[in-house]
Design a protein around this motif. Structure first.
Motif, PDB file in Angstrom:
ATOM      1  N   UNK A 172       1.435   3.416 -19.435  1.00 17.12           N
ATOM      2  CA  UNK A 172       1.517   2.165 -18.698  1.00 17.12           C
ATOM      3  C   UNK A 172       2.371   1.199 -19.501  1.00 17.12           C
ATOM      4  N   UNK A 173       3.249   0.483 -18.819  1.00 17.59           N
ATOM      5  CA  UNK A 173       4.119  -0.459 -19.507  1.00 17.59           C
ATOM      6  C   UNK A 173       3.482  -1.807 -19.734  1.00 17.59           C
ATOM      7  N   UNK A 174       2.363  -2.065 -19.051  1.00 13.25           N
ATOM      8  CA  UNK A 174       1.621  -3.309 -19.227  1.00 13.25           C
ATOM      9  C   UNK A 174       0.132  -2.981 -19.257  1.00 13.25           C
ATOM     10  N   UNK A 175      -0.665  -3.928 -19.728  1.00  7.87           N
ATOM     11  CA  UNK A 175      -2.112  -3.800 -19.662  1.00  7.87           C
ATOM     12  C   UNK A 175      -2.561  -4.266 -18.277  1.00  7.87           C
ATOM     13  N   UNK A 176      -3.076  -3.365 -17.420  1.00 11.31           N
ATOM     14  CA  UNK A 176      -3.512  -3.786 -16.086  1.00 11.31           C
ATOM     15  C   UNK A 176      -4.653  -4.786 -16.162  1.00 11.31           C
ATOM     16  N   UNK A 177      -4.653  -5.724 -15.254  1.00 11.05           N
ATOM     17  CA  UNK A 177      -5.697  -6.754 -15.246  1.00 11.05           C
ATOM     18  C   UNK A 177      -7.081  -6.126 -15.122  1.00 11.05           C
ATOM     19  N   UNK A 178      -7.192  -5.075 -14.323  1.00 14.42           N
ATOM     20  CA  UNK A 178      -8.490  -4.428 -14.135  1.00 14.42           C
ATOM     21  C   UNK A 178      -9.043  -3.866 -15.441  1.00 14.42           C
ATOM     22  N   UNK A 179      -8.137  -3.439 -16.331  1.00 15.02           N
ATOM     23  CA  UNK A 179      -8.583  -2.843 -17.588  1.00 15.02           C
ATOM     24  C   UNK A 179      -9.242  -3.871 -18.499  1.00 15.02           C
ATOM     25  N   UNK A 180      -8.810  -5.113 -18.404  1.00 21.98           N
ATOM     26  CA  UNK A 180      -9.328  -6.140 -19.306  1.00 21.98           C
ATOM     27  C   UNK A 180     -10.840  -6.256 -19.168  1.00 21.98           C
ATOM     28  N   UNK A 181     -11.316  -6.413 -17.932  1.00 18.99           N
ATOM     29  CA  UNK A 181     -12.754  -6.519 -17.721  1.00 18.99           C
ATOM     30  C   UNK A 181     -13.497  -5.232 -17.992  1.00 18.99           C
ATOM     31  N   UNK A 182     -12.934  -4.109 -17.559  1.00 25.38           N
ATOM     32  CA  UNK A 182     -13.609  -2.828 -17.733  1.00 25.38           C
ATOM     33  C   UNK A 182     -13.712  -2.427 -19.203  1.00 25.38           C
ATOM     34  N   UNK A 183     -12.682  -2.765 -19.990  1.00 27.47           N
ATOM     35  CA  UNK A 183     -12.667  -2.361 -21.396  1.00 27.47           C
ATOM     36  C   UNK A 183     -13.412  -3.345 -22.306  1.00 27.47           C
ATOM     37  N   UNK A 184     -13.793  -4.497 -21.792  1.00 29.79           N
ATOM     38  CA  UNK A 184     -14.459  -5.503 -22.626  1.00 29.79           C
ATOM     39  C   UNK A 184     -15.783  -4.987 -23.190  1.00 29.79           C
ATOM     40  N   UNK A 185     -16.378  -3.989 -22.529  1.00 31.56           N
ATOM     41  CA  UNK A 185     -17.655  -3.424 -22.981  1.00 31.56           C
ATOM     42  C   UNK A 185     -17.461  -2.153 -23.804  1.00 31.56           C
ATOM     43  N   UNK A 186     -16.235  -1.768 -24.073  1.00 33.90           N
ATOM     44  CA  UNK A 186     -15.975  -0.461 -24.684  1.00 33.90           C
ATOM     45  C   UNK A 186     -16.412  -0.395 -26.144  1.00 33.90           C
ATOM     46  N   UNK A 187     -17.004   0.729 -26.501  1.00 37.10           N
ATOM     47  CA  UNK A 187     -17.280   1.047 -27.909  1.00 37.10           C
ATOM     48  C   UNK A 187     -16.133   1.834 -28.511  1.00 37.10           C
ATOM     49  N   UNK A 188     -15.474   2.652 -27.662  1.00 34.64           N
ATOM     50  CA  UNK A 188     -14.295   3.424 -28.072  1.00 34.64           C
ATOM     51  C   UNK A 188     -13.170   3.132 -27.093  1.00 34.64           C
TER      52      UNK A 188
END
Length: 284
Positions: A172-188
């Motif tokens: 991906x050439x950019x960080x998708x907006x959807x990823x920001x919220x989904x990844x905020x809880x990530x441990x890995x």
């Protein structure tokens, strides 16, 4: 910044019981495959490597292929799909027949996937689908790569007293907006860190290819990956793994240094093209 030499396997001592292990079998422009594992259940993401490499690297990582209950193909490019047929046939000989999930755009633009229809279960799903694969839930989201309908995903599983989350984004050439919220809880986090801009600019690639790689439809650079990490700001992040490193336009050291400079996780790693790498719970 001086970083220690990265081993092929890193234990994460504070991982919750039943939480995720990340096994990157191969990552780069020559072929990609990763296994997301939790509590005896596993998902294969992409399969752009040979059957021999797949089974050998599963063995090296301690993965039982029988635990693979589903396959997600992120997009149709050959470095993500070219080994899918031979690996599916190899698994079928062992009585293992995981369904394959991809978007309609990916299926419609992949001869590899189309050729497997009928012999194997190939499911076309929306680029915002939520898939339940064994005990693992995968929430898909669109990415900006120059493919028909590419996706990234956030994995979630019940673990310990709550849930464990693993974010996965390559190509991906950019960080998708959807990823920001989904990844905020990530441990890995498995996050693309494809190239060093200076190496790309001064390297041997033709100018149009350089433009494509650096564009919004191309690949995240080391710096962009670090900026993405800052933007996501996951509160419980233990480890990040740089993915899809270019062998021509990047160095392992540069990717790790950029991600380490962003701060946050205790463990900063980068995946290899030709050997597997694992982030696992300490008891594993």
């Amino acid at each position: 910044m001086e970083l220690p030499v990265q081993p092929n396997r890193i234990a994460l001592p504070d991982a919750p019981d039943g939480g995720f292990n990340l096994h990157v079998l191969a990552s780069g422009s020559k072929g990609n495959a990763a296994v997301i594992e939790a509590g005896g259940h596993a998902v294969l993401v992409d399969c752009g490597i040979t059957k021999k490499a797949f089974f050998e690297r599963c063995g090296a990582c301690g993965i039982d292929p029988a635990n693979i209950e589903g396959i997600i193909v992120t997009h149709e490019h050959s470095d993500h799909t070219k080994g899918l047929g031979v690996v599916l046939r190899g698994l079928a000989k062992l009585g293992i027949r995981p369904p394959v999930h991809c978007t309609p755009g990916t299926l419609g633009n992949s001869r590899e996937l189309q050729g497997l229809q009928g012999a194997f279960e190939i499911n076309a799903v929306a680029d915002t689908a939520c898939l339940q694969i064994g005990s693992i839930r995968a929430q898909l989201f669109p990415t900006s790569h120059d493919a028909a309908q590419p996706v990234g995903m956030a994995f979630e599983v019940a673990a310990g007293d709550g849930f464990d989350t693993l974010g996965y984004l390559t190509d991906s050439g950019v960080l998708p907006e959807a990823a920001v919220g989904l990844f905020a809880r990530a441990r890995i986090l498995a996050l693309e860190s494809n190239h060093d801009p200076k190496m790309l600019a001064e390297g041997p690639y033709p100018y149009p290819l350089k433009q494509r790689i650096a564009s919004d439809a191309g690949h995240l650079s080391n710096g962009q990956s670090a900026e993405a990490l800052d933007r996501i700001a996951p509160s419980g992040l233990q480890a990040i793994c740089g993915m899809h490193l270019s062998e021509t336009n990047n160095l392992h050291r540069l990717a790790r240094e950029a991600l380490a400079a962003a701060g946050g996780p205790h463990v900063v790693a980068a995946a290899w093209q030709d050997m597997p790498f694992s982030l696992v719970a300490s008891a594993r």
